[in-house]
Scaffold this motif. Structure first.
Motif, PDB file in Angstrom:
ATOM      1  N   ILE A 124       0.870  -1.172   0.000  1.00  0.00           N
ATOM      2  CA  ILE A 124       0.000   0.000   0.000  1.00  0.00           C
ATOM      3  C   ILE A 124       0.909   1.225   0.000  1.00  0.00           C
ATOM      4  O   ILE A 124       1.733   1.389   0.902  1.00  0.00           O
ATOM      5  N   VAL A 125       0.761   2.070  -1.011  1.00  0.00           N
ATOM      6  CA  VAL A 125       1.659   3.200  -1.205  1.00  0.00           C
ATOM      7  C   VAL A 125       0.907   4.492  -0.897  1.00  0.00           C
ATOM      8  O   VAL A 125      -0.158   4.742  -1.469  1.00  0.00           O
ATOM      9  N   ALA A 126       1.467   5.288  -0.001  1.00  0.00           N
ATOM     10  CA  ALA A 126       0.873   6.574   0.359  1.00  0.00           C
ATOM     11  C   ALA A 126       1.713   7.690  -0.238  1.00  0.00           C
ATOM     12  O   ALA A 126       2.904   7.797   0.052  1.00  0.00           O
ATOM     13  N   TRP A 127       1.092   8.512  -1.091  1.00  0.00           N
ATOM     14  CA  TRP A 127       1.763   9.679  -1.660  1.00  0.00           C
ATOM     15  C   TRP A 127       1.455  10.906  -0.815  1.00  0.00           C
ATOM     16  O   TRP A 127       0.317  11.086  -0.362  1.00  0.00           O
ATOM     17  N   SER A 128       2.454  11.759  -0.652  1.00  0.00           N
ATOM     18  CA  SER A 128       2.256  12.984   0.130  1.00  0.00           C
ATOM     19  C   SER A 128       1.342  13.978  -0.580  1.00  0.00           C
ATOM     20  O   SER A 128       0.729  14.830   0.062  1.00  0.00           O
ATOM     21  N   THR A 129       1.251  13.868  -1.884  1.00  0.00           N
ATOM     22  CA  THR A 129       0.425  14.782  -2.667  1.00  0.00           C
ATOM     23  C   THR A 129       0.099  14.107  -3.998  1.00  0.00           C
ATOM     24  O   THR A 129       0.476  12.957  -4.231  1.00  0.00           O
ATOM     25  N   THR A 130      -0.594  14.815  -4.866  1.00  0.00           N
ATOM     26  CA  THR A 130      -0.912  14.271  -6.182  1.00  0.00           C
ATOM     27  C   THR A 130       0.280  14.428  -7.129  1.00  0.00           C
ATOM     28  O   THR A 130       1.146  15.271  -6.913  1.00  0.00           O
ATOM     29  N   LEU A 148       3.419  18.921 -13.625  1.00  0.00           N
ATOM     30  CA  LEU A 148       3.762  17.577 -13.176  1.00  0.00           C
ATOM     31  C   LEU A 148       4.776  17.773 -12.049  1.00  0.00           C
ATOM     32  O   LEU A 148       5.820  18.389 -12.253  1.00  0.00           O
ATOM     33  N   ARG A 149       4.472  17.281 -10.881  1.00  0.00           N
ATOM     34  CA  ARG A 149       5.313  17.569  -9.719  1.00  0.00           C
ATOM     35  C   ARG A 149       6.689  16.934  -9.877  1.00  0.00           C
ATOM     36  O   ARG A 149       6.821  15.793 -10.323  1.00  0.00           O
ATOM     37  N   GLY A 150       7.705  17.700  -9.471  1.00  0.00           N
ATOM     38  CA  GLY A 150       9.083  17.223  -9.599  1.00  0.00           C
ATOM     39  C   GLY A 150       9.470  16.208  -8.553  1.00  0.00           C
ATOM     40  O   GLY A 150      10.390  15.414  -8.756  1.00  0.00           O
ATOM     41  N   ASN A 151       8.783  16.225  -7.396  1.00  0.00           N
ATOM     42  CA  ASN A 151       9.079  15.260  -6.350  1.00  0.00           C
ATOM     43  C   ASN A 151       7.828  14.972  -5.532  1.00  0.00           C
ATOM     44  O   ASN A 151       7.060  15.879  -5.203  1.00  0.00           O
ATOM     45  N   ILE A 152       7.632  13.708  -5.220  1.00  0.00           N
ATOM     46  CA  ILE A 152       6.528  13.269  -4.376  1.00  0.00           C
ATOM     47  C   ILE A 152       7.112  12.346  -3.320  1.00  0.00           C
ATOM     48  O   ILE A 152       7.732  11.327  -3.643  1.00  0.00           O
ATOM     49  N   GLY A 162       9.124  -1.350   0.259  1.00  0.00           N
ATOM     50  CA  GLY A 162       9.268   0.013  -0.238  1.00  0.00           C
ATOM     51  C   GLY A 162       9.965   0.118  -1.573  1.00  0.00           C
ATOM     52  O   GLY A 162       9.516   0.840  -2.469  1.00  0.00           O
ATOM     53  N   ALA A 163      11.080  -0.591  -1.757  1.00  0.00           N
ATOM     54  CA  ALA A 163      11.854  -0.467  -2.997  1.00  0.00           C
ATOM     55  C   ALA A 163      11.044  -0.941  -4.194  1.00  0.00           C
ATOM     56  O   ALA A 163      11.039  -0.296  -5.255  1.00  0.00           O
ATOM     57  N   THR A 164      10.354  -2.062  -4.044  1.00  0.00           N
ATOM     58  CA  THR A 164       9.546  -2.595  -5.147  1.00  0.00           C
ATOM     59  C   THR A 164       8.392  -1.660  -5.480  1.00  0.00           C
ATOM     60  O   THR A 164       8.097  -1.394  -6.653  1.00  0.00           O
ATOM     61  N   ALA A 165       7.733  -1.133  -4.449  1.00  0.00           N
ATOM     62  CA  ALA A 165       6.600  -0.229  -4.673  1.00  0.00           C
ATOM     63  C   ALA A 165       7.062   1.076  -5.311  1.00  0.00           C
ATOM     64  O   ALA A 165       6.379   1.625  -6.189  1.00  0.00           O
ATOM     65  N   LYS A 166       8.211   1.585  -4.889  1.00  0.00           N
ATOM     66  CA  LYS A 166       8.745   2.796  -5.505  1.00  0.00           C
ATOM     67  C   LYS A 166       9.018   2.556  -6.983  1.00  0.00           C
ATOM     68  O   LYS A 166       8.733   3.426  -7.830  1.00  0.00           O
ATOM     69  N   ALA A 167       9.567   1.386  -7.321  1.00  0.00           N
ATOM     70  CA  ALA A 167       9.835   1.059  -8.727  1.00  0.00           C
ATOM     71  C   ALA A 167       8.547   1.054  -9.539  1.00  0.00           C
ATOM     72  O   ALA A 167       8.518   1.492 -10.699  1.00  0.00           O
ATOM     73  N   THR A 168       7.461   0.587  -8.944  1.00  0.00           N
ATOM     74  CA  THR A 168       6.159   0.610  -9.622  1.00  0.00           C
ATOM     75  C   THR A 168       5.726   2.042  -9.896  1.00  0.00           C
ATOM     76  O   THR A 168       5.261   2.373 -10.997  1.00  0.00           O
ATOM     77  N   CYS A 169       5.872   2.916  -8.911  1.00  0.00           N
ATOM     78  CA  CYS A 169       5.504   4.324  -9.082  1.00  0.00           C
ATOM     79  C   CYS A 169       6.319   4.966 -10.206  1.00  0.00           C
ATOM     80  O   CYS A 169       5.782   5.727 -11.026  1.00  0.00           O
ATOM     81  N   ILE A 170       7.614   4.655 -10.245  1.00  0.00           N
ATOM     82  CA  ILE A 170       8.486   5.229 -11.281  1.00  0.00           C
ATOM     83  C   ILE A 170       8.088   4.722 -12.658  1.00  0.00           C
ATOM     84  O   ILE A 170       8.076   5.487 -13.636  1.00  0.00           O
ATOM     85  N   GLU A 171       7.734   3.440 -12.748  1.00  0.00           N
ATOM     86  CA  GLU A 171       7.296   2.901 -14.044  1.00  0.00           C
ATOM     87  C   GLU A 171       6.046   3.624 -14.540  1.00  0.00           C
ATOM     88  O   GLU A 171       5.890   3.876 -15.738  1.00  0.00           O
ATOM     89  N   LEU A 172       5.178   4.005 -13.612  1.00  0.00           N
ATOM     90  CA  LEU A 172       3.931   4.668 -13.991  1.00  0.00           C
ATOM     91  C   LEU A 172       4.125   6.148 -14.310  1.00  0.00           C
ATOM     92  O   LEU A 172       3.596   6.652 -15.302  1.00  0.00           O
ATOM     93  N   PHE A 173       4.875   6.854 -13.452  1.00  0.00           N
ATOM     94  CA  PHE A 173       4.899   8.317 -13.540  1.00  0.00           C
ATOM     95  C   PHE A 173       6.280   8.925 -13.710  1.00  0.00           C
ATOM     96  O   PHE A 173       6.411  10.143 -13.762  1.00  0.00           O
TER      97      PHE A 173
END
Length: 360
Positions: A124-130, A148-152, A162-173
């Protein structure tokens, strides 16, 4: 990658356009059906700004169809999170990753608890913002992406994924994500609830009368003083929780390299740069109806657990509740379900989530 987006409002449509442009085939789900009626399936979405193009919207019929996707992104106001999560939970499996875009009020912990009750655990991944900002300037089928935000900042339950989920986020955005230690850091770094309290409370008659007013220009020195005092309360709550967070001014100095001395100066610098959005013109603005029950109430929850006084947050929530004749604390349908009564338990849960043996 199959991606389902829970929500069909401005941010959700922005995500749809962005992911489509990156070669994916996302689908939207409108839980109440309202946004889908405004911009129905087959409508050509005209997108301009940071993303440009025309996109044919595709919708899911229900939560079960949305859950056919391996990655599910919640892109909606926090007051819709419980409704959507309750609909999704029966369909979630170990293959799923759920991203809560613009995390508030420990919704990730609620999802963790409910999934654990079914005998499983998922990232479950929680982003600080959109990941982006969006407006619909002229018609529902038109969308302007502001940035498009430079950092989230993100946190993951359980933290070990965490590392695997972060990789998923990077693949998407793309490479715009910074992995933080836990959900508590994300919650205490969110500046929106306090900022929106100062803006809404000090401009409430403008909002109620539907006036056309500039938000940043009206961050006067006295309103800036109020916001700085709110910010100091947040920093003190974080310290009592064992966290060190930057003030709003420190965040800006670090990201911009600009030496500013107060909040009024910060906002007027934005005005000089051409950034002065129109303030809310509807008394049902999310600055109040979302950020009070799911932002301020959650901050006060942390203050109570940590044994810290937060009189300005407390008074702000109480004053707006009186103005609206509405118990905003009672509107929060997530915190009570967590049944967390001490800071030690919270600190463990924000790292590990609910283990299956903890819930029976």
């Amino acid at each position: 990658m199959d991606v389902g987006i829970a929500g069909a409002g401005l941010i959700a449509r922005g995500y749809f356009a962005h992911l489509t442009q990156r070669g994916m085939q996302p689908k939207l789900w409108s839980p109440t059906g309202k946004s889908a009626r405004d911009v129905p399936s087959g409508t050509v979405l005209n997108v301009m700004g940071a993303i440009e193009g025309q996109f044919d919207l595709v919708y899911c019929a229900n939560a079960a169809e949305l859950a056919q996707s391996d990655v599910i992104i919640l892109a909606m106001p926090a007051n819709g999170h419980r409704l959507v999560l309750d609909a999704l939970i029966p369909h979630l499996e170990v293959r799923h990753t759920v991203i809560i875009s613009g995390h508030l009020s420990f919704a990730a912990l609620y999802l963790s608890k409910m999934v654990a009750a079914r005998g499983t655990q998922i990232p479950i991944v929680a982003w600080s913002t959109t990941a982006l900002t969006a407006k619909s300037p002229n018609a529902p089928h038109e969308l302007r992406i502001g940035q498009l935000r430079g950092n989230i900042d993100i946190a993951v339950l359980p933290a070990g994924q965490g590392a695997t989920a972060k990789a998923t986020c990077i693949e998407l955005f793309g490479p715009h994500f910074t992995l933080r230690d836990d959900l508590l850091t994300i919650a205490l770094s969110n500046l929106n609830p306090q900022s929106h309290l100062a803006i809404a409370l000090c401009n409430l008659t403008r909002i109620e009368n539907g006036e056309h007013w500039q938000q940043n220009s009206n961050m006067t020195p006295k309103v800036g003083n109020f916001l700085e005092s709110l910010d100091q309360e947040r920093v003190e709550i974080a310290r009592a929780c064992g966290k060190k967070v930057h003030t709003q001014l420190e965040n800006f100095r670090q990201s911009s390299g600009q030496e500013i001395t107060n909040t009024h100066e910060l906002y007027q610098l934005q005005v000089a740069r051409g950034t002065d959005p129109i303030g809310p013109k509807d008394i049902n603005t999310r600055y109040v109806t979302e950020d009070v029950p799911y932002g301020l109430v959650a901050t006060l929850f942390l203050a109570r657990l940590a044994g810290v006084e937060a009189p300005l947050h407390q008074a702000g929530a109480a004053i707006l509740s009186a103005c609206y004749q509405r118990d905003f604390a009672a509107d929060n349908d997530i915190l009570g379900a967590l049944e967390i009564t001490d800071i030690a338990s919270l600190k463990q849960l924000v790292r590990d989530g609910f283990a299956t043996e903890r819930v029976s």
